[in-house]
Scaffold this motif. Structure first.
Motif, PDB file in Angstrom:
ATOM      1  N   ASP A  39     -10.373  -4.716  -8.603  1.00  0.00           N
ATOM      2  CA  ASP A  39     -11.205  -4.863  -7.575  1.00  0.00           C
ATOM      3  C   ASP A  39     -10.470  -4.975  -6.131  1.00  0.00           C
ATOM      4  OD1 ASP A  39     -13.247  -4.800  -9.606  1.00  0.00           O
ATOM      5  OD2 ASP A  39     -13.758  -7.001  -9.550  1.00  0.00           O
ATOM      6  N   PHE A  40      -8.902  -5.309  -6.287  1.00  0.00           N
ATOM      7  CA  PHE A  40      -8.336  -5.565  -5.276  1.00  0.00           C
ATOM      8  C   PHE A  40      -7.315  -4.295  -5.134  1.00  0.00           C
ATOM      9  CE2 PHE A  40     -10.211  -9.602  -5.682  1.00  0.00           C
ATOM     10  CZ  PHE A  40     -10.837  -9.940  -4.396  1.00  0.00           C
ATOM     11  N   LEU A  41      -7.594  -3.224  -5.461  1.00  0.00           N
ATOM     12  CA  LEU A  41      -6.722  -2.260  -5.490  1.00  0.00           C
ATOM     13  C   LEU A  41      -6.922  -1.035  -4.042  1.00  0.00           C
ATOM     14  CD1 LEU A  41      -5.718  -1.506  -9.010  1.00  0.00           C
ATOM     15  CD2 LEU A  41      -3.909  -1.716  -7.064  1.00  0.00           C
ATOM     16  N   GLY A  42      -7.847  -1.523  -3.227  1.00  0.00           N
ATOM     17  CA  GLY A  42      -8.088  -0.721  -2.191  1.00  0.00           C
ATOM     18  C   GLY A  42      -7.147  -0.603  -1.278  1.00  0.00           C
ATOM     19  N   TRP A  43      -6.002  -1.241  -1.269  1.00  0.00           N
ATOM     20  CA  TRP A  43      -4.880  -1.022  -0.344  1.00  0.00           C
ATOM     21  C   TRP A  43      -3.955   0.474  -0.717  1.00  0.00           C
ATOM     22  CZ3 TRP A  43      -0.079  -0.716  -2.908  1.00  0.00           C
ATOM     23  CH2 TRP A  43      -0.079  -1.302  -4.063  1.00  0.00           C
ATOM     24  N   VAL A 189     -12.612  -7.428   6.951  1.00  0.00           N
ATOM     25  CA  VAL A 189     -11.777  -7.433   5.940  1.00  0.00           C
ATOM     26  C   VAL A 189     -12.431  -6.741   4.839  1.00  0.00           C
ATOM     27  CG1 VAL A 189     -10.454  -9.287   4.518  1.00  0.00           C
ATOM     28  CG2 VAL A 189     -11.015  -9.816   7.061  1.00  0.00           C
ATOM     29  N   PRO A 190     -11.585  -5.534   4.452  1.00  0.00           N
ATOM     30  CA  PRO A 190     -12.418  -4.826   3.169  1.00  0.00           C
ATOM     31  C   PRO A 190     -12.239  -5.827   1.782  1.00  0.00           C
ATOM     32  CG  PRO A 190     -10.541  -3.583   4.462  1.00  0.00           C
ATOM     33  CD  PRO A 190     -10.289  -5.163   4.937  1.00  0.00           C
ATOM     34  N   GLU A 191     -13.485  -5.540   1.211  1.00  0.00           N
ATOM     35  CA  GLU A 191     -13.768  -6.168   0.062  1.00  0.00           C
ATOM     36  C   GLU A 191     -12.792  -6.371  -1.057  1.00  0.00           C
ATOM     37  OE1 GLU A 191     -15.966  -9.171  -2.043  1.00  0.00           O
ATOM     38  OE2 GLU A 191     -16.250  -8.428   0.025  1.00  0.00           O
ATOM     39  N   ASP A 192     -12.281  -4.980  -0.854  1.00  0.00           N
ATOM     40  CA  ASP A 192     -11.069  -4.577  -2.260  1.00  0.00           C
ATOM     41  C   ASP A 192      -9.605  -4.775  -1.565  1.00  0.00           C
ATOM     42  OD1 ASP A 192     -11.198  -2.411  -0.494  1.00  0.00           O
ATOM     43  OD2 ASP A 192     -11.470  -0.914  -1.950  1.00  0.00           O
ATOM     44  N   ILE A 193      -9.374  -5.451  -0.697  1.00  0.00           N
ATOM     45  CA  ILE A 193      -7.867  -5.600  -0.151  1.00  0.00           C
ATOM     46  C   ILE A 193      -7.700  -7.165  -0.039  1.00  0.00           C
ATOM     47  CG2 ILE A 193      -6.359  -5.020   1.484  1.00  0.00           C
ATOM     48  CD1 ILE A 193      -7.626  -2.234   2.027  1.00  0.00           C
ATOM     49  N   GLY A 194      -6.834  -7.593  -0.619  1.00  0.00           N
ATOM     50  CA  GLY A 194      -6.427  -9.136  -0.498  1.00  0.00           C
ATOM     51  C   GLY A 194      -5.858  -9.157   0.683  1.00  0.00           C
ATOM     52  N   GLY A 195      -5.741 -10.522   1.344  1.00  0.00           N
ATOM     53  CA  GLY A 195      -4.953 -10.788   2.480  1.00  0.00           C
ATOM     54  C   GLY A 195      -3.575 -10.370   2.499  1.00  0.00           C
ATOM     55  N   ARG A 196      -2.860 -10.681   1.321  1.00  0.00           N
ATOM     56  CA  ARG A 196      -1.295 -10.204   1.575  1.00  0.00           C
ATOM     57  C   ARG A 196      -1.030  -8.722   1.355  1.00  0.00           C
ATOM     58  NH1 ARG A 196      -2.341 -13.085  -3.077  1.00  0.00           N
ATOM     59  NH2 ARG A 196      -1.942 -12.154  -5.061  1.00  0.00           N
ATOM     60  N   TYR A 197      -2.249  -8.002   1.104  1.00  0.00           N
ATOM     61  CA  TYR A 197      -2.048  -6.553   1.415  1.00  0.00           C
ATOM     62  C   TYR A 197      -2.792  -5.874   2.232  1.00  0.00           C
ATOM     63  CZ  TYR A 197      -0.550  -6.978  -3.615  1.00  0.00           C
ATOM     64  OH  TYR A 197       0.336  -7.392  -4.531  1.00  0.00           O
ATOM     65  N   SER A 198      -3.059  -6.793   3.679  1.00  0.00           N
ATOM     66  CA  SER A 198      -4.185  -6.329   4.547  1.00  0.00           C
ATOM     67  C   SER A 198      -3.461  -5.897   5.856  1.00  0.00           C
ATOM     68  CB  SER A 198      -5.244  -7.362   4.658  1.00  0.00           C
ATOM     69  OG  SER A 198      -4.631  -8.535   5.293  1.00  0.00           O
ATOM     70  N   VAL A 199      -2.185  -5.689   6.009  1.00  0.00           N
ATOM     71  CA  VAL A 199      -1.597  -5.484   7.130  1.00  0.00           C
ATOM     72  C   VAL A 199      -2.067  -4.051   7.723  1.00  0.00           C
ATOM     73  CG1 VAL A 199       0.416  -4.436   6.234  1.00  0.00           C
ATOM     74  CG2 VAL A 199       0.712  -5.512   8.449  1.00  0.00           C
ATOM     75  N   PHE A 200      -2.430  -3.127   6.986  1.00  0.00           N
ATOM     76  CA  PHE A 200      -2.999  -1.953   7.670  1.00  0.00           C
ATOM     77  C   PHE A 200      -4.371  -1.778   7.902  1.00  0.00           C
ATOM     78  CE2 PHE A 200       1.130  -0.703   4.892  1.00  0.00           C
ATOM     79  CZ  PHE A 200       1.901  -0.678   6.031  1.00  0.00           C
ATOM     80  N   THR A 201      -5.065  -2.755   7.680  1.00  0.00           N
ATOM     81  CA  THR A 201      -6.322  -2.827   7.932  1.00  0.00           C
ATOM     82  C   THR A 201      -6.662  -3.542   9.412  1.00  0.00           C
ATOM     83  OG1 THR A 201      -6.753  -5.231   7.257  1.00  0.00           O
ATOM     84  CG2 THR A 201      -7.017  -3.491   5.650  1.00  0.00           C
ATOM     85  N   ALA A 202      -7.766  -3.889   9.851  1.00  0.00           N
ATOM     86  CA  ALA A 202      -7.984  -4.416  10.961  1.00  0.00           C
ATOM     87  C   ALA A 202      -7.195  -5.822  11.238  1.00  0.00           C
ATOM     88  CB  ALA A 202      -9.496  -4.725  11.359  1.00  0.00           C
TER      89      ALA A 202
END
Length: 426
Positions: A39-43, A189-202
């Motif tokens: 569920d958290f492989l959106g990155w 914060v995308p539902e399928d991306i955890g915080g430590r993988y989120s640098v390329f999101t907003a």
């Protein structure tokens, strides 16, 4: 643009048929998003799926922040601040302001002195807040936001709402509810991306863009890495190669990895890396403990332990081939410091020699070694590097049969502090 991985032993000898089969299965888990924590492989394909309209909106908001503010205060903890902090420090020019906007972080710790002094500092500045929290109730950033929101509303009145930007869950949470009520500008914060993988999101992009850096190039570097690491090749895929070597050394009785760099700018890449691997791998009594050193500084402190201490660690050097600014040692007339033998040598070349000498000494002392080399420090190469680490972290955790994307241990301290402080329901 490429990350090269060199190992002090024979890499080919590590590649058993059993390991190859497990790597192929892991590759399929990641690319098809069917592995543990799927569920958290959106990155995984986020860089290639990032829309230009989204980047344009981020850049317009960043430009608006720069036009009316001297300081952007980013409120967040863990992955909500470490990714952007790592990029900002990597691209910063020491002793100079690279842009008209200063980015300051809050909520990454709980300190009355820090917050009080920050608020005093802000009195002479024009300010925008960016509060980052999926729920809005994570204790440390929520405390900081409570004080800073009060400050903004007392100082700016109705205008405060236009100076507060929220990055939070798209559909639920206390922060989303408040943002709707107050009319704050919102990012997801995308539902399928955890915080430590989120640098390329907003989460990461807005502070980075606000500081004046090129987020198009950052995403382009990550996109190239995404394409490169889609290939299931145990020799050419650097993310797989690094994961294989780490897993081998862990199995040989080396449960501690020291990331070493000679570049001060990479200090917060090290901090981001420690969170990424520490939270992703450290579960079920398993995992490599991530630590870091900055050379030459730490050669005069922890270097002694690395050279002669308990043989439980391996060392991974992160090296940069090219630098944008440098000095060359000149010949002094009196040579009292006895440095004329270095005349003509750049300080970057000195660090290269120091790396070679340190690696040789530590290897002789029984410390297995990996060297990762990147070409230079700019947005594109940093984007490539951070994606590389995220991908190899997923491989590393899956090789240990661990879910890379949860952090159950973090919840334990939260429950205890809620009990101690008598939070309702605890």
């Amino acid at each position: 643009m490429k990350i090269s991985v060199n190992y002090s032993e024979d890499y080919q000898s590590l590649l058993t048929e059993e390991l190859h089969n497990k790597l192929e299965a892991t590759h399929d888990f990641i690319q098809s998003k069917t592995g543990l924590g799927s569920d958290f492989l959106g990155w995984v394909n986020w860089p290639s799926s990032t829309q230009q309209a989204f980047l344009q909106d981020i850049k317009q908001t960043a430009e608006h922040i720069r036009s009316n503010s001297d300081v952007l205060v980013v409120i967040g903890i863990g992955g909500s601040y470490l990714g952007s902090k790592a990029v900002l420090e990597s691209l910063a020019t020491p002793f100079q302001k690279d842009s008209q906007l200063e980015v300051i972080f809050a909520g990454q710790l709980v300190s009355g002195a820090y917050l009080k002094q920050l608020i005093t500092y802000l009195d002479s500045k024009e300010v925008t807040l960016n509060v980052i929290s999926k729920s809005g109730t994570t204790t440390e950033p929520a405390i900081a936001f409570r004080f800073l929101r009060q400050y903004m509303e007392a100082r700016y009145g109705e205008e405060a709402a236009a100076r507060i930007i929220v990055t939070t869950d798209e559909e639920k949470g206390a922060l989303l509810s408040l943002a709707k009520e107050k009319g704050y500008k919102r990012y997801v914060v995308p539902e399928d991306i955890g915080g430590r993988y989120s640098v390329f999101t907003a989460v990461g992009l807005l502070p980075i863009a606000a500081a004046g850096h090129n987020i198009d190039q950052l995403i382009a570097g990550a996109k190239q890495a995404e394409e490169e690491f889609q290939v299931m090749d145990v020799h050419s895929n650097a993310a797989i190669k690094y994961a294989v070597i780490r897993n081998h050394l862990y199995g040989k009785g080396y449960p501690v990895e020291i990331m070493a760099t000679f570049d001060e700018k990479l200090k917060y890449v090290q901090e981001w890396w420690k969170q990424l691997f520490g939270e992703s791998e450290g579960k079920e009594g398993k995992g490599i403990f991530p630590a870091s050193v900055l050379y030459s500084t730490d050669l005069h402190s922890l270097g002694q332990y690395i050279q002669d201490g308990k043989r439980m660690l391996f060392e991974t050097f992160l090296m940069v081939e090219q630098v944008s600014d440098d000095l060359t040692v000149f010949e002094a007339e009196d040579n009292r410091d006895e440095l004329n033998y270095l005349s003509g040598l750049t300080l970057h070349d000195f660090n290269k020699a120091c790396h070679e000498a340190t690696a040789s000494a530590h290897l002789d002392g029984g410390v297995p070694q990996i060297t990762l080399t990147m070409e230079q420090l700019d947005e594109e190469h940093i984007g490539h590097l951070l994606y590389f680490y995220m991908m190899t972290c997923a491989y590393s955790a899956y090789l240990l049969d661990i879910n890379p994307f949860d952090q159950p241990g973090v919840e334990d301290y939260k429950r205890n502090i809620f009990k101690i402080l008598k939070k309702p329901g605890y």
